[in-house]
Design an enzyme around this catalytic site. Structure first.
Site, PDB file in Angstrom:
ATOM      1  N   CYS A 418      40.749 139.173 -25.121  1.00 29.86           N
ATOM      2  CA  CYS A 418      42.182 139.459 -25.204  1.00 29.86           C
ATOM      3  C   CYS A 418      42.615 139.666 -26.657  1.00 29.86           C
ATOM      4  O   CYS A 418      42.285 140.699 -27.234  1.00 29.86           O
ATOM      5  CB  CYS A 418      42.974 138.376 -24.486  1.00 29.86           C
ATOM      6  SG  CYS A 418      44.529 139.036 -23.834  1.00 29.86           S
ATOM      7  N   HIS A 544      40.493 138.254 -19.169  1.00 32.08           N
ATOM      8  CA  HIS A 544      39.944 136.911 -19.415  1.00 32.08           C
ATOM      9  C   HIS A 544      38.799 136.614 -18.449  1.00 32.08           C
ATOM     10  O   HIS A 544      39.031 136.018 -17.379  1.00 32.08           O
ATOM     11  CB  HIS A 544      41.045 135.857 -19.237  1.00 32.08           C
ATOM     12  CG  HIS A 544      42.092 135.929 -20.281  1.00 32.08           C
ATOM     13  ND1 HIS A 544      42.090 135.126 -21.404  1.00 32.08           N
ATOM     14  CD2 HIS A 544      43.178 136.732 -20.400  1.00 32.08           C
ATOM     15  CE1 HIS A 544      43.132 135.421 -22.161  1.00 32.08           C
ATOM     16  NE2 HIS A 544      43.807 136.396 -21.569  1.00 32.08           N
ATOM     17  N   GLU A 546      36.641 134.419 -18.594  1.00 25.78           N
ATOM     18  CA  GLU A 546      36.413 132.972 -18.460  1.00 25.78           C
ATOM     19  C   GLU A 546      37.135 132.385 -17.243  1.00 25.78           C
ATOM     20  O   GLU A 546      36.759 131.331 -16.750  1.00 25.78           O
ATOM     21  CB  GLU A 546      36.844 132.238 -19.749  1.00 25.78           C
ATOM     22  CG  GLU A 546      38.346 132.110 -19.999  1.00 25.78           C
ATOM     23  CD  GLU A 546      38.986 133.314 -20.679  1.00 25.78           C
ATOM     24  OE1 GLU A 546      38.383 134.417 -20.631  1.00 25.78           O
ATOM     25  OE2 GLU A 546      40.088 133.177 -21.253  1.00 25.78           O
TER      26      GLU A 546
HETATM   27  N1  GLN Z   1      49.081 138.180 -27.734  1.00 24.99           N
HETATM   28  C1  GLN Z   1      48.288 139.204 -27.122  1.00 24.99           C
HETATM   29  C2  GLN Z   1      49.062 139.963 -26.063  1.00 24.99           C
HETATM   30  O1  GLN Z   1      50.059 139.480 -25.551  1.00 24.99           O
HETATM   31  C3  GLN Z   1      46.999 138.633 -26.551  1.00 24.99           C
HETATM   32  C4  GLN Z   1      47.225 137.699 -25.416  1.00 24.99           C
HETATM   33  C5  GLN Z   1      46.028 136.834 -25.103  1.00 24.99           C
HETATM   34  O2  GLN Z   1      45.115 136.666 -25.916  1.00 24.99           O
HETATM   35  N2  GLN Z   1      46.026 136.232 -23.945  1.00 24.99           N
HETATM   36  O3  GLN Z   1      48.671 141.053 -25.709  1.00 24.99           O
END
Ligand code: GLN
Length: 585
Positions: A418, A544, A546
């Site tokens: 992310c 994600h 994970e």
């Molecule tokens: N802050 C970033 C976004 O909103 C990444 C979010 C995250 O790592 N879950 O896109």
């Protein structure tokens, strides 16, 4: 809705009527009378927090599942936030995201990792959500001019949600973990709801497991039962009587102590279960099996149709976890590293992937805020792989970008999740594409090169909580890419939680320079995976992975990342000591 039950249960006659009624009622009637075919287990905690109610609940569910029962778990949290989505990780650890896009308590991650099933929005309920529902109904006039009160309106809504997963005949057993500790003011309505259900449901359909602590006093060389006695008394004062006591302890409980606890707490001695500290949470189901937690549960709930526990895959996993053949060191680059719970699912995914590779994964936390060009080599020295963690906001991102550069230039396996992927895109833009100002508009709204940009549909959203791009989305993977090899598929589905994305205006420029978008959302074209073909393992994902890793189905990206780290480690060993290594071969 008030509960109308044919008879007060607990009597033989009452039981009979209820069971006959249960079989004959239609769905509406069952719902109206709180009658479902499922059985309900409530897990409460006493003495102190952090005793591991979630792990005990998940272990019991695992054992029941291994005996052929369909089990699920839900968490009821007494705080006022509608869900944990708006909570800072320092407050409440990681925010776990379900397939259907609910932002939930991290315990749901444990439930999924243990049971290998999906949870949903319905599996996590907070006081905030309960009140929100009741207040909305009041505004709609649903209470017909009545005074809306904690009892019965709030407790009725709690009970309705406690029983919800038991409808539809999807589960034989629904386990509800009550967050917090008995005696907390904010938890009282939940305990009251359990009290009412203990009274309303047939006796054999409702079970209360209370988790407590038996401290060992070094000076006295003794285990002390008094805190447990007090905690059970507190529960009883609230009208709830535990059927089983699970006692967390550093020292084994002998029969005499068990007898004393049973006598003072009014439970059978066989219902006093010892839970000694374990080397890994994944050992707990086996410990509970030895303690017969499942057998006593089945007996008390009068469940007669079950088989011997089938835990072979679990045991194979445990063996691999306990007896690894190699070791790698992975740097976890994040800004919440003081609090391990902030990266819970990532750390558990490493455990699953390590076992799969028969390799111990040692995770070294590196605070991204303190990495700079001068110290990066020293800070990342000795690592076999680098995971740049998810996150929000400006703090620590320059350190993450510096770390990505270090991994890219040294062929060190890199895995960005992310925000970690977004940092890899910025790094490549700045250092390879020559876009000196490349940035994310999250950190620099005025940047000349917004290589990471807010998603179009996010721009009009003002409200916080449940408003990000959340939950499972499909991703199409390019044939021949590293991602396709890792997933052994060209169509996958993974979970998301973000507002920003790769800016496709720059896609051609990036791909021409060697960073390819190997995974795209088939409907929107959003970039979900980036990779470098010239690097042995350099991959960033907008989602994600994970969140979907379980003991029985570890996330492929983690498994391959650890395999790449193993290769890197072996190469380093050869480079350090070529003679010795060739002799070993
Ligand atoms: N802050 C970033 C976004 O909103 C990444 C979010 C995250 O790592 N879950 O896109």
């Amino acid at each position: 809705m008030n509960t109308i039950y044919p008879v007060k249960t607990g009597t033989t006659l009452g039981h009979l009527i209820v069971l006959v009624t249960k079989r004959n009622l239609n769905k509406e009637e069952k719902t109206f009378n709180h009658i479902t075919m499922a059985k309900f287990i409530f897990v409460t905690g006493g003495v102190t927090s952090s005793l591991g109610k979630g792990i005990i609940a998940a272990s019991l569910a695992k054992l029941l599942q291994s005996r052929g029962l369909r089990a699920t778990i839900q968490k009821f949290d007494p705080y006022i936030n509608v869900d944990p989505g708006t909570l800072n990780p320092y407050e409440h650890g990681e925010c776990f995201v379900t397939e259907d896009g609910a932002e939930t308590d991290l315990d749901l991650g444990h439930y999924e990792r243990f049971l290998n099933i999906y949870t949903s929005q319905a599996n996590n309920v907070t006081t905030g959500r309960i009140y929100q529902t009741v207040i909305n109904k009041e505004r709609e006039g649903a209470y017909l001019g009545k005074t809306v009160q904690v009892i019965p309106h709030i407790t009725d809504e709690i009970k309705r949600r406690m029983l919800l997963l038991g409808e539809d005949d999807k589960y034989d057993v629904v386990i509800t973990e009550i967050g917090g500790t008995v005696g907390d003011i904010e938890g009282l309505p939940f305990i009251e709801a359990v009290r009412q259900l203990q009274w309303e449901l047939p006796e054999e359909d409702c079970l209360v497991v209370h988790l407590t602590l038996i401290p060992y006093l070094k000076a006295a060389k003794e285990l002390k039962t008094k805190p447990t006695q007090h905690s059970v008394r507190l529960l009883s004062e609230n009208g709830v009587h535990p059927d089983i006591l699970v006692c967390r302890t550093e020292e084994p409980l002998n029969d005499e102590i068990k007898r004393k606890i049973a006598q003072f707490c009014n439970v059978k001695q066989e219902a006093v279960i010892e839970s000694v500290d374990a080397s890994t949470i994944y050992e707990v189901p086996m410990m509970m099996l030895r303690e017969k937690l499942d057998i006593i549960t089945l007996k008390k709930m009068n469940i007669t149709s079950y088989h011997e526990p089938e835990l072979n895959r679990w045991k194979v996993f445990l063996d691999k976890l306990k007896y690894p053949k190699s070791k790698v060191t992975i740097g976890l680059i994040g800004k919440y590293i003081e609090l391990q719970d902030a990266y819970k699912s990532i750390l558990e995914s490493f455990i699953h992937a390590g076992a799969m590779n028969e390799c111990k994964v040692q995770v070294v936390n590196v605070h991204s805020e303190f990495i700079d060009d001068e110290n990066v080599a020293e800070k990342l020295d000795g690592l076999d792989g680098l995971l740049v963690a998810p996150g929000f906001g400006f703090r620590g991102i320059e350190g993450k970008i510096t770390a990505v550069k270090y991994a890219r230039e040294r062929d060190l396996p890199f895995f960005g999740i992310c925000l970690g992927m977004q940092m890899a895109v910025i790094e490549y833009g700045r250092n390879i594409l020559g876009l000196a100002e490349a940035h994310s508009t999250e950190m620099d709204p005025e940047t000349q090169h917004p290589v990471i940009n807010m998603m179009e549909e996010q721009k009009k959203i003002k409200a916080m909580g449940g408003t990000m791009r959340l939950g499972a989305f499909p991703c199409e993977i390019k044939k021949g890419s590293l991602a396709a090899e890792i997933y052994d598929s060209t169509l996958i589905s993974e979970r998301h939680r973000h507002r920003y994305e790769f800016n496709n205006d720059y896609l051609e420029q990036y791909e021409n320079a060697g960073m390819i978008a190997s995974g795209l959302n088939p409907e929107t074209g959003l970039v979900e995976i980036i990779e470098l073909s010239t690097h042995p393992f350099f991959i960033g994902v907008q989602y994600h992975p994970e969140l979907k890793s379980t003991v029985e189905a570890p996330a492929p990206l983690f498994v391959h990342f650890i395999a790449a780290a193993k290769n890197y480690n072996e190469k380093r060993a050869t480079a350090r000591n070529p003679v010795l290594h060739s002799e070993m071969i």
